[in-house]
Design a protein around this motif. Structure first.
Motif, PDB file in Angstrom:
ATOM      1  N   SER A 162     -14.883 -17.105 -65.238  1.00 33.21           N
ATOM      2  CA  SER A 162     -15.298 -15.722 -65.573  1.00 33.21           C
ATOM      3  C   SER A 162     -16.328 -15.825 -66.126  1.00 33.21           C
ATOM      4  CB  SER A 162     -14.043 -15.196 -66.718  1.00 33.21           C
ATOM      5  OG  SER A 162     -14.158 -15.734 -67.577  1.00 33.21           O
ATOM      6  N   GLY A 163     -16.915 -14.499 -66.508  1.00 33.99           N
ATOM      7  CA  GLY A 163     -18.481 -14.400 -67.164  1.00 33.99           C
ATOM      8  C   GLY A 163     -19.460 -14.687 -65.862  1.00 33.99           C
ATOM      9  N   THR A 164     -20.491 -13.841 -65.890  1.00 31.24           N
ATOM     10  CA  THR A 164     -21.560 -14.178 -65.011  1.00 31.24           C
ATOM     11  C   THR A 164     -22.640 -14.391 -65.609  1.00 31.24           C
ATOM     12  OG1 THR A 164     -20.450 -12.372 -63.618  1.00 31.24           O
ATOM     13  CG2 THR A 164     -22.771 -12.887 -63.261  1.00 31.24           C
ATOM     14  N   PRO A 165     -23.257 -15.661 -65.578  1.00 30.69           N
ATOM     15  CA  PRO A 165     -24.535 -15.953 -66.255  1.00 30.69           C
ATOM     16  C   PRO A 165     -25.655 -15.234 -65.655  1.00 30.69           C
ATOM     17  CG  PRO A 165     -23.342 -18.147 -65.620  1.00 30.69           C
ATOM     18  CD  PRO A 165     -22.561 -16.598 -64.744  1.00 30.69           C
ATOM     19  N   THR A 166     -26.569 -14.968 -66.603  1.00 26.23           N
ATOM     20  CA  THR A 166     -27.753 -14.140 -66.106  1.00 26.23           C
ATOM     21  C   THR A 166     -28.969 -14.919 -66.568  1.00 26.23           C
ATOM     22  OG1 THR A 166     -27.577 -12.865 -68.087  1.00 26.23           O
ATOM     23  CG2 THR A 166     -26.454 -11.964 -66.179  1.00 26.23           C
ATOM     24  N   CYS A 223     -20.354 -19.305 -86.172  1.00 17.88           N
ATOM     25  CA  CYS A 223     -20.976 -20.677 -85.859  1.00 17.88           C
ATOM     26  C   CYS A 223     -20.215 -21.424 -84.751  1.00 17.88           C
ATOM     27  CB  CYS A 223     -21.100 -21.410 -87.264  1.00 17.88           C
ATOM     28  SG  CYS A 223     -19.484 -21.915 -87.932  1.00 17.88           S
ATOM     29  N   ASN A 224     -19.382 -20.681 -83.876  1.00 12.79           N
ATOM     30  CA  ASN A 224     -18.745 -21.128 -82.858  1.00 12.79           C
ATOM     31  C   ASN A 224     -19.022 -20.502 -81.729  1.00 12.79           C
ATOM     32  OD1 ASN A 224     -17.047 -23.418 -84.242  1.00 12.79           O
ATOM     33  ND2 ASN A 224     -16.271 -21.395 -85.103  1.00 12.79           N
ATOM     34  N   PHE A 225     -19.691 -21.120 -80.671  1.00  9.51           N
ATOM     35  CA  PHE A 225     -19.996 -20.441 -79.284  1.00  9.51           C
ATOM     36  C   PHE A 225     -19.460 -21.134 -77.998  1.00  9.51           C
ATOM     37  CE2 PHE A 225     -22.849 -18.829 -82.582  1.00  9.51           C
ATOM     38  CZ  PHE A 225     -23.066 -17.530 -82.139  1.00  9.51           C
ATOM     39  N   SER A 226     -19.303 -20.407 -77.057  1.00  7.39           N
ATOM     40  CA  SER A 226     -19.019 -21.322 -75.845  1.00  7.39           C
ATOM     41  C   SER A 226     -20.119 -20.607 -74.682  1.00  7.39           C
ATOM     42  CB  SER A 226     -17.883 -20.826 -75.371  1.00  7.39           C
ATOM     43  OG  SER A 226     -17.630 -19.602 -75.040  1.00  7.39           O
ATOM     44  N   VAL A 227     -20.630 -21.476 -73.976  1.00 10.80           N
ATOM     45  CA  VAL A 227     -21.574 -21.118 -73.059  1.00 10.80           C
ATOM     46  C   VAL A 227     -21.425 -21.774 -71.525  1.00 10.80           C
ATOM     47  CG1 VAL A 227     -23.356 -21.243 -74.853  1.00 10.80           C
ATOM     48  CG2 VAL A 227     -22.950 -23.191 -73.500  1.00 10.80           C
ATOM     49  N   VAL A 228     -21.827 -20.902 -70.620  1.00  8.21           N
ATOM     50  CA  VAL A 228     -21.962 -21.380 -69.262  1.00  8.21           C
ATOM     51  C   VAL A 228     -23.266 -21.456 -68.795  1.00  8.21           C
ATOM     52  CG1 VAL A 228     -21.115 -20.800 -66.824  1.00  8.21           C
ATOM     53  CG2 VAL A 228     -19.575 -20.285 -68.637  1.00  8.21           C
ATOM     54  N   VAL A 229     -23.735 -22.376 -68.305  1.00 13.81           N
ATOM     55  CA  VAL A 229     -25.099 -22.720 -68.020  1.00 13.81           C
ATOM     56  C   VAL A 229     -25.209 -23.116 -66.427  1.00 13.81           C
ATOM     57  CG1 VAL A 229     -27.498 -23.775 -68.528  1.00 13.81           C
ATOM     58  CG2 VAL A 229     -25.672 -23.538 -70.329  1.00 13.81           C
ATOM     59  N   VAL A 230     -25.840 -22.333 -65.537  1.00  8.58           N
ATOM     60  CA  VAL A 230     -26.163 -22.848 -64.228  1.00  8.58           C
ATOM     61  C   VAL A 230     -27.716 -22.903 -63.956  1.00  8.58           C
ATOM     62  CG1 VAL A 230     -25.797 -21.837 -62.048  1.00  8.58           C
ATOM     63  CG2 VAL A 230     -24.256 -21.316 -63.507  1.00  8.58           C
ATOM     64  N   GLY A 231     -28.109 -24.051 -63.385  1.00 12.61           N
ATOM     65  CA  GLY A 231     -29.197 -24.518 -62.926  1.00 12.61           C
ATOM     66  C   GLY A 231     -29.447 -25.446 -62.022  1.00 12.61           C
ATOM     67  N   GLU A 232     -30.723 -25.641 -61.310  1.00  9.81           N
ATOM     68  CA  GLU A 232     -30.773 -26.644 -60.545  1.00  9.81           C
ATOM     69  C   GLU A 232     -31.313 -27.948 -61.208  1.00  9.81           C
ATOM     70  OE1 GLU A 232     -31.425 -26.671 -56.948  1.00  9.81           O
ATOM     71  OE2 GLU A 232     -30.888 -24.653 -56.825  1.00  9.81           O
ATOM     72  N   GLU A 266     -22.232 -25.426 -57.202  1.00  8.77           N
ATOM     73  CA  GLU A 266     -21.116 -25.691 -57.780  1.00  8.77           C
ATOM     74  C   GLU A 266     -20.522 -24.083 -58.384  1.00  8.77           C
ATOM     75  OE1 GLU A 266     -21.664 -30.363 -59.338  1.00  8.77           O
ATOM     76  OE2 GLU A 266     -22.316 -28.544 -60.727  1.00  8.77           O
ATOM     77  N   TRP A 267     -21.550 -23.440 -59.170  1.00 10.27           N
ATOM     78  CA  TRP A 267     -21.115 -22.253 -59.535  1.00 10.27           C
ATOM     79  C   TRP A 267     -20.561 -21.499 -58.513  1.00 10.27           C
ATOM     80  CZ3 TRP A 267     -19.522 -19.816 -63.680  1.00 10.27           C
ATOM     81  CH2 TRP A 267     -19.605 -18.684 -63.885  1.00 10.27           C
ATOM     82  N   GLN A 268     -21.323 -21.559 -57.274  1.00  8.18           N
ATOM     83  CA  GLN A 268     -20.721 -20.507 -56.118  1.00  8.18           C
ATOM     84  C   GLN A 268     -19.455 -20.906 -55.762  1.00  8.18           C
ATOM     85  OE1 GLN A 268     -23.587 -20.417 -53.051  1.00  8.18           O
ATOM     86  NE2 GLN A 268     -22.742 -18.539 -52.354  1.00  8.18           N
ATOM     87  N   ARG A 269     -18.973 -22.267 -55.617  1.00  5.81           N
ATOM     88  CA  ARG A 269     -17.896 -22.530 -55.266  1.00  5.81           C
ATOM     89  C   ARG A 269     -16.400 -21.956 -56.534  1.00  5.81           C
ATOM     90  NH1 ARG A 269     -20.285 -27.383 -53.718  1.00  5.81           N
ATOM     91  NH2 ARG A 269     -19.763 -28.420 -55.572  1.00  5.81           N
ATOM     92  N   GLU A 270     -17.257 -22.535 -57.695  1.00  7.33           N
ATOM     93  CA  GLU A 270     -16.077 -21.864 -58.751  1.00  7.33           C
ATOM     94  C   GLU A 270     -15.924 -20.445 -58.650  1.00  7.33           C
ATOM     95  OE1 GLU A 270     -14.655 -23.487 -61.376  1.00  7.33           O
ATOM     96  OE2 GLU A 270     -15.358 -25.125 -60.342  1.00  7.33           O
ATOM     97  N   GLN A 271     -16.935 -19.485 -58.220  1.00  8.80           N
ATOM     98  CA  GLN A 271     -16.969 -18.188 -58.340  1.00  8.80           C
ATOM     99  C   GLN A 271     -15.810 -17.726 -57.009  1.00  8.80           C
ATOM    100  OE1 GLN A 271     -18.200 -15.269 -60.452  1.00  8.80           O
ATOM    101  NE2 GLN A 271     -17.719 -17.566 -61.408  1.00  8.80           N
ATOM    102  N   SER A 272     -16.009 -18.602 -55.635  1.00  6.61           N
ATOM    103  CA  SER A 272     -15.238 -18.203 -54.754  1.00  6.61           C
ATOM    104  C   SER A 272     -13.684 -18.691 -55.042  1.00  6.61           C
ATOM    105  CB  SER A 272     -15.752 -18.910 -53.300  1.00  6.61           C
ATOM    106  OG  SER A 272     -15.549 -20.315 -53.569  1.00  6.61           O
ATOM    107  N   ARG A 273     -13.473 -19.445 -55.859  1.00  5.90           N
ATOM    108  CA  ARG A 273     -12.046 -20.008 -56.359  1.00  5.90           C
ATOM    109  C   ARG A 273     -11.563 -19.078 -57.443  1.00  5.90           C
ATOM    110  NH1 ARG A 273     -13.486 -25.951 -57.805  1.00  5.90           N
ATOM    111  NH2 ARG A 273     -14.028 -26.663 -55.832  1.00  5.90           N
ATOM    112  N   GLY A 274     -12.540 -18.321 -57.917  1.00  7.48           N
ATOM    113  CA  GLY A 274     -12.076 -17.508 -59.142  1.00  7.48           C
ATOM    114  C   GLY A 274     -11.446 -18.029 -60.046  1.00  7.48           C
TER     115      GLY A 274
END
Length: 91
Positions: free
Chosen positions: A85-89, A26-35, A74-82
């Motif tokens: 982790s994880g790739t939202p799909t 019952c415990n989750f973490s999410v990364v959400v990317v969207g316009e 913002e996600w693209q900036r985070e990815q370039s900084r490294g």
């Protein structure tokens, strides 16, 4: 509660967003990317995500959800900084 269930609820409530879901029980973490998050405050963004799982939280089926919410730029900036982790799909 399964990852697929949480993913499905968020995808249905926030169409067009990419996401990564991790966790179990019952415990989750999410990364959400969207316009959809453009121009919103961090709290407003989290409220949008929480609205998709509100019923599960109210019944206790979902106890906790941590989230990171980004616009595509913002996600693209985070990815370039490294820093993220994880790739939202999108599915």
């Amino acid at each position: 509660m399964e990852i697929a269930e949480v993913r499905s609820l968020i995808e249905t409530g926030l169409p067009g967003c990419q996401l990564s879901v991790d966790g179990e029980g019952c415990n989750f973490s999410v990364v959400v990317v969207g316009e959809i998050f453009e121009g919103l405050t961090p709290v407003q963004r989290q409220q949008k995500v929480l609205a998709t799982v509100r019923e599960l939280l109210s019944t206790g089926a979902l106890h906790a959800i941590s989230m990171k919410v980004y616009t595509p730029s913002e996600w693209q900036r985070e990815q370039s900084r490294g820093t993220e982790s994880g790739t939202p799909t999108a599915e």
